[in-house]
Design a protein around this motif. Structure first.
Motif, PDB file in Angstrom:
ATOM      1  N   ASN A 199       5.272   9.818   7.196  1.00 46.93           N
ATOM      2  CA  ASN A 199       4.793  11.013   7.900  1.00 46.93           C
ATOM      3  C   ASN A 199       4.896  10.843   9.404  1.00 46.93           C
ATOM      4  OD1 ASN A 199       4.159  12.060   5.382  1.00 46.93           O
ATOM      5  ND2 ASN A 199       1.978  11.604   5.537  1.00 46.93           N
ATOM      6  N   GLU A 200       4.567   9.651   9.900  1.00 48.56           N
ATOM      7  CA  GLU A 200       4.618   9.398  11.335  1.00 48.56           C
ATOM      8  C   GLU A 200       6.062   9.457  11.839  1.00 48.56           C
ATOM      9  OE1 GLU A 200       3.006   8.185  15.195  1.00 48.56           O
ATOM     10  OE2 GLU A 200       2.303   9.286  13.415  1.00 48.56           O
ATOM     11  N   PRO A 220      12.635  -1.457  16.533  1.00 46.26           N
ATOM     12  CA  PRO A 220      12.974  -0.054  16.251  1.00 46.26           C
ATOM     13  C   PRO A 220      11.718   0.802  16.107  1.00 46.26           C
ATOM     14  CG  PRO A 220      13.205  -1.373  14.278  1.00 46.26           C
ATOM     15  CD  PRO A 220      12.932  -2.338  15.400  1.00 46.26           C
ATOM     16  N   PHE A 221      11.904   2.098  16.200  1.00 42.00           N
ATOM     17  CA  PHE A 221      10.768   3.016  16.135  1.00 42.00           C
ATOM     18  C   PHE A 221      10.002   2.860  14.827  1.00 42.00           C
ATOM     19  CE2 PHE A 221       8.725   6.994  14.976  1.00 42.00           C
ATOM     20  CZ  PHE A 221       7.976   7.249  16.112  1.00 42.00           C
ATOM     21  N   HIS A 222      10.703   2.678  13.731  1.00 50.32           N
ATOM     22  CA  HIS A 222      10.041   2.564  12.428  1.00 50.32           C
ATOM     23  C   HIS A 222       9.046   1.410  12.420  1.00 50.32           C
ATOM     24  CE1 HIS A 222       9.494   1.549   8.165  1.00 50.32           C
ATOM     25  NE2 HIS A 222       9.750   2.819   7.924  1.00 50.32           N
ATOM     26  N   GLN A 223       9.406   0.288  13.042  1.00 49.48           N
ATOM     27  CA  GLN A 223       8.497  -0.849  13.101  1.00 49.48           C
ATOM     28  C   GLN A 223       7.252  -0.509  13.920  1.00 49.48           C
ATOM     29  OE1 GLN A 223      10.234  -4.691  13.982  1.00 49.48           O
ATOM     30  NE2 GLN A 223       8.367  -5.413  14.978  1.00 49.48           N
ATOM     31  N   LEU A 224       7.437   0.181  15.022  1.00 50.46           N
ATOM     32  CA  LEU A 224       6.299   0.583  15.851  1.00 50.46           C
ATOM     33  C   LEU A 224       5.386   1.544  15.098  1.00 50.46           C
ATOM     34  CD1 LEU A 224       8.148   1.186  19.244  1.00 50.46           C
ATOM     35  CD2 LEU A 224       6.978  -0.894  18.476  1.00 50.46           C
ATOM     36  N   ALA A 225       5.978   2.487  14.377  1.00 50.76           N
ATOM     37  CA  ALA A 225       5.192   3.435  13.592  1.00 50.76           C
ATOM     38  C   ALA A 225       4.404   2.719  12.505  1.00 50.76           C
ATOM     39  CB  ALA A 225       6.113   4.491  12.974  1.00 50.76           C
ATOM     40  N   ALA A 226       5.021   1.707  11.880  1.00 52.08           N
ATOM     41  CA  ALA A 226       4.339   0.939  10.834  1.00 52.08           C
ATOM     42  C   ALA A 226       3.136   0.201  11.403  1.00 52.08           C
ATOM     43  CB  ALA A 226       5.320  -0.041  10.194  1.00 52.08           C
ATOM     44  N   ILE A 227       3.269  -0.333  12.603  1.00 52.67           N
ATOM     45  CA  ILE A 227       2.159  -1.035  13.245  1.00 52.67           C
ATOM     46  C   ILE A 227       1.022  -0.065  13.552  1.00 52.67           C
ATOM     47  CG2 ILE A 227       1.461  -2.297  15.315  1.00 52.67           C
ATOM     48  CD1 ILE A 227       4.427  -3.326  15.401  1.00 52.67           C
ATOM     49  N   LYS A 228       1.374   1.074  14.113  1.00 53.71           N
ATOM     50  CA  LYS A 228       0.354   2.068  14.466  1.00 53.71           C
ATOM     51  C   LYS A 228      -0.402   2.543  13.237  1.00 53.71           C
ATOM     52  CE  LYS A 228      -0.286   6.553  16.727  1.00 53.71           C
ATOM     53  NZ  LYS A 228       0.373   7.652  17.475  1.00 53.71           N
ATOM     54  N   MET A 229       0.309   2.845  12.162  1.00 59.13           N
ATOM     55  CA  MET A 229      -0.337   3.341  10.952  1.00 59.13           C
ATOM     56  C   MET A 229      -1.177   2.255  10.271  1.00 59.13           C
ATOM     57  SD  MET A 229       0.346   6.531  10.809  1.00 59.13           S
ATOM     58  CE  MET A 229       0.216   6.442  12.608  1.00 59.13           C
ATOM     59  N   ALA A 230      -0.731   0.995  10.368  1.00 58.56           N
ATOM     60  CA  ALA A 230      -1.498  -0.108   9.789  1.00 58.56           C
ATOM     61  C   ALA A 230      -2.833  -0.264  10.508  1.00 58.56           C
ATOM     62  CB  ALA A 230      -0.697  -1.404   9.857  1.00 58.56           C
ATOM     63  N   SER A 289       0.816  -1.216   0.000  1.00 58.04           N
ATOM     64  CA  SER A 289       0.000   0.000   0.000  1.00 58.04           C
ATOM     65  C   SER A 289       0.851   1.269   0.000  1.00 58.04           C
ATOM     66  CB  SER A 289      -0.922   0.009   1.224  1.00 58.04           C
ATOM     67  OG  SER A 289      -1.532   1.268   1.386  1.00 58.04           O
ATOM     68  N   ALA A 290       0.687   2.090  -1.036  1.00 60.50           N
ATOM     69  CA  ALA A 290       1.379   3.378  -1.088  1.00 60.50           C
ATOM     70  C   ALA A 290       0.843   4.319  -0.012  1.00 60.50           C
ATOM     71  CB  ALA A 290       1.212   3.998  -2.474  1.00 60.50           C
ATOM     72  N   VAL A 291      -0.432   4.193   0.290  1.00 56.94           N
ATOM     73  CA  VAL A 291      -1.042   5.030   1.333  1.00 56.94           C
ATOM     74  C   VAL A 291      -0.411   4.725   2.685  1.00 56.94           C
ATOM     75  CG1 VAL A 291      -3.183   5.513   2.597  1.00 56.94           C
ATOM     76  CG2 VAL A 291      -3.226   5.276   0.103  1.00 56.94           C
ATOM     77  N   LEU A 292      -0.275   3.435   2.985  1.00 59.19           N
ATOM     78  CA  LEU A 292       0.338   3.056   4.260  1.00 59.19           C
ATOM     79  C   LEU A 292       1.801   3.482   4.299  1.00 59.19           C
ATOM     80  CD1 LEU A 292       0.317   1.681   6.989  1.00 59.19           C
ATOM     81  CD2 LEU A 292       0.649  -0.526   5.840  1.00 59.19           C
ATOM     82  N   LYS A 293       2.506   3.287   3.204  1.00 59.74           N
ATOM     83  CA  LYS A 293       3.926   3.663   3.168  1.00 59.74           C
ATOM     84  C   LYS A 293       4.100   5.150   3.462  1.00 59.74           C
ATOM     85  CE  LYS A 293       6.725   1.841   0.146  1.00 59.74           C
ATOM     86  NZ  LYS A 293       7.458   1.487  -1.104  1.00 59.74           N
ATOM     87  N   GLN A 294       3.262   5.975   2.865  1.00 63.67           N
ATOM     88  CA  GLN A 294       3.383   7.417   3.079  1.00 63.67           C
ATOM     89  C   GLN A 294       2.997   7.804   4.501  1.00 63.67           C
ATOM     90  OE1 GLN A 294       4.757   9.712   0.857  1.00 63.67           O
ATOM     91  NE2 GLN A 294       4.732  10.880   2.766  1.00 63.67           N
ATOM     92  N   SER A 295       1.984   7.145   5.050  1.00 67.17           N
ATOM     93  CA  SER A 295       1.579   7.462   6.424  1.00 67.17           C
ATOM     94  C   SER A 295       2.671   7.079   7.421  1.00 67.17           C
ATOM     95  CB  SER A 295       0.264   6.762   6.771  1.00 67.17           C
ATOM     96  OG  SER A 295       0.426   5.363   6.861  1.00 67.17           O
ATOM     97  N   ILE A 296       3.412   6.011   7.128  1.00 66.76           N
ATOM     98  CA  ILE A 296       4.533   5.629   7.990  1.00 66.76           C
ATOM     99  C   ILE A 296       5.633   6.685   7.912  1.00 66.76           C
ATOM    100  CG2 ILE A 296       6.355   3.920   8.386  1.00 66.76           C
ATOM    101  CD1 ILE A 296       4.369   1.825   7.219  1.00 66.76           C
TER     102      ILE A 296
END
Length: 377
Positions: A53-54, A259-269, A44-51
C-alpha cells in the motif's frame, strides 16, 4: 591463474579437513528456531500488505535509487524516515545505511583517527571488529562484560577514545551491565557506542531507551534485519555525528542508496512495531517457557540469557553438529555455531525463539533437547 586456484583449493581443503567448511543451504519447512525474526515481521501478511500500500501511494518512485545519496540517490522520503526513526528512539538525528555491517564499518572506520583508541568487548560482532581494523586507531579488546578488564584498557587509551559494546550479544544472547559500563566510560571521558541489533523487539525501542540512557550514549546502531523483518540500519546520534558520517563514512558515500521499496518496508515495520505490544509479551513468555523446560545437566551449559537467543554450549564442533542434526531430524530448524566463529571449546547450538512459536513447539523442542543431552551425558 594456477597458483591462485591452488591457493583457493588448499584453503578450502583445510576447512573441510578441520570440519569448519561452510555451505549455503536453501530454505526448508522445519519449525523456525533459527532466524532472527523475533516478532514474526518477516513473515507478516499485515506488514507485507502495508508495504504494498505504501509503495502504491508513491507511483513515481523508482525501482532502484540509481546512485549514491550524495549524487542522484537521495530522496526526501529517506530524510523524513531518518527523522521519524530518530524521534522514535529519542535521538537528535540518524543516518541510514544499507546494512548493519555497512553501518558499523562506516562508523568505526571513519571516527577514530591515528593516535585515537577503540576498545571493544571481546564478543562484539565481526562488523564492529572490521570497522575498527580499518581505522588507524590503537585497538584493544576487554574481557566480556568485565569492568576491571575494561578499566585497564581505558587507562591505556590515547586521543579520543571509543568503547563499543552490544546491548544483546548475538552469539551468547546476554545483555551487558549497561549502566555500570556507561559510568566507567564517562569517568575516563570515553564515547560509548552501543549496537542495538538484537535488542530492538525484545525492548520496544532498544535497551538504551529502556534504561533511559539515550542522552548519555554517543552513538547507537539499530538494524532492521532482525525483529523488524527487513534490511538496513541507522546510526543514531547528534546532528554533528550525522553530518560527519555523510562526509567521511566510506560505506555511506561510495554505495548506491537503498531502493524506495526498502525504505517503505522500514517505515511500515516501525508502524507495526508501535502496535506490537502483544507480540513482545508473547516473545518474553516463550523465552521463560523454554528456559524452564530445558535441562542441560552437568556436562553442558545453557548460557545465561533473557533474550530470544538461547545457546547450549556443547564443547566441540562434532557434538554441536550432531545436536543440530538430531533436532533437524525432529523437524526443528536449529543450527550449530562452530569454531572459529566462536572460541574453540565453546561450540554450541544457537536457538532463536519467536513470538509465533507455539507452546507445543517449545515443549517438543525442550523434550528432544533433554533426550539428546541425557544420551550424551
Amino acid at each position: 591463474m594456477k597458483p591462485v586456484e591452488d591457493f583457493l583449493k588448499n584453503k578450502l581443503h583445510g576447512r573441510q579437513q578441520s570440519g569448519t567448511y561452510r555451505e549455503l543451504k536453501p530454505e526448508n519447512s522445519l519449525v523456525d528456531f533459527c532466524s532472527n525474526d523475533y516478532l514474526g515481521f518477516a513473515r507478516s501478511a499485515v506488514l507485507k500488505q502495508s508495504i504494498v500500500n505504501e509503495v502504491d501511494t508513491h507511483p513515481l518512485s523508482l525501482n532502484g535509487a540509481a546512485g549514491s545519496r550524495l549524487l542522484s540517490g537521495n530522496i526526501q522520503y529517506a530524510e523524513d524516515l531518518e527523522k521519524q526513526i530518530a524521534t522514535y528512539h529519542d535521538s537528535e538525528a540518524g543516518l541510514l545505511f544499507n546494512s548493519g555491517y555497512d553501518a558499523n564499518l562506516g562508523l568505526l572506520s571513519s571516527l577514530a583517527q591515528r593516535g585515537d583508541t577503540i576498545i571493544l568487548d571481546e564478543l562484539v560482532h565481526a562488523s564492529i571488529i572490521d570497522g575498527a581494523r580499518l581505522s588507524y586507531a590503537n585497538r584493544y579488546s576487554f574481557k566480556h562484560n568485565d569492568f576491571d578488564s575494561l578499566e585497564s584498557k581505558l587507562k591505556l587509551a590515547k586521543g579520543n577514545c571509543y568503547v563499543v559494546i552490544e546491548s544483546v550479544y548475538s552469539m551468547d544472547g546476554d545483555t551487558p551491565p549497561l549502566v555500570e559500563i556507561l559510568s566507567l566510560t564517562e569517568k575516563y571521558n570515553a564515547a560509548l557506542i552501543v549496537d542495538e541489533a538484537h535488542a530492538l523487539g525484545l525492548y520496544a525501542k532498544g535497551l538504551v531507551c529502556e534504561l533511559g540512557l539515550q542522552r548519555r550514549i554517543f552513538a547507537r546502531v539499530v538494524t532492521f534485519g532482525k525483529a523488524l523483518g527487513g534490511h538496513g540500519a541507522i546510526v543514531l546520534g547528534s546532528n554533528n555525528l550525522r553530518n560527519y558520517l555523510i562526509n567521511f563514512a566510506r560505506s555511506f558515500i561510495y554505495t548506491t542508496a537503498a531502493p524506495f521499496h526498502q525504505l517503505a518496508a522500514i517505515k511500515m515495520a516501525y508502524q507495526l512495531l508501535e502496535n506490537s505490544r502483544e507480540a513482545i509479551i508473547s516473545l518474553k513468555r516463550n523465552i521463560e517457557l523454554f528456559k524452564q523446560q530445558v535441562n542441560t545437566g552437568e556436562n553442558f551449559t545453557l548460557l545465561n540469557s533473557n533474550s530470544p537467543i538461547q545457546c547450549i554450549v556443547l564443547n566441540s564442533n562434532e557434538m554441536a553438529r550432531e545436536a543440530a542434526k538430531q533436532l533437524q531430524m525432529n523437524n526443528f530448524d536449529v543450527r550449530s555455531i562452530l569454531s572459529p566463529t566462536v572460541a574453540q571449546g565453546t561450540e554450541r547450538i544457537r536457538i532463536c525463539l519467536h513470538s509465533f512459536n507455539t507452546e507445543n513447539e517449545l515443549t517438543l523442542l525442550a523434550v528432544t533437547l533433554n533426550k539428546f543431552i541425557l544420551l550424551h551425558a
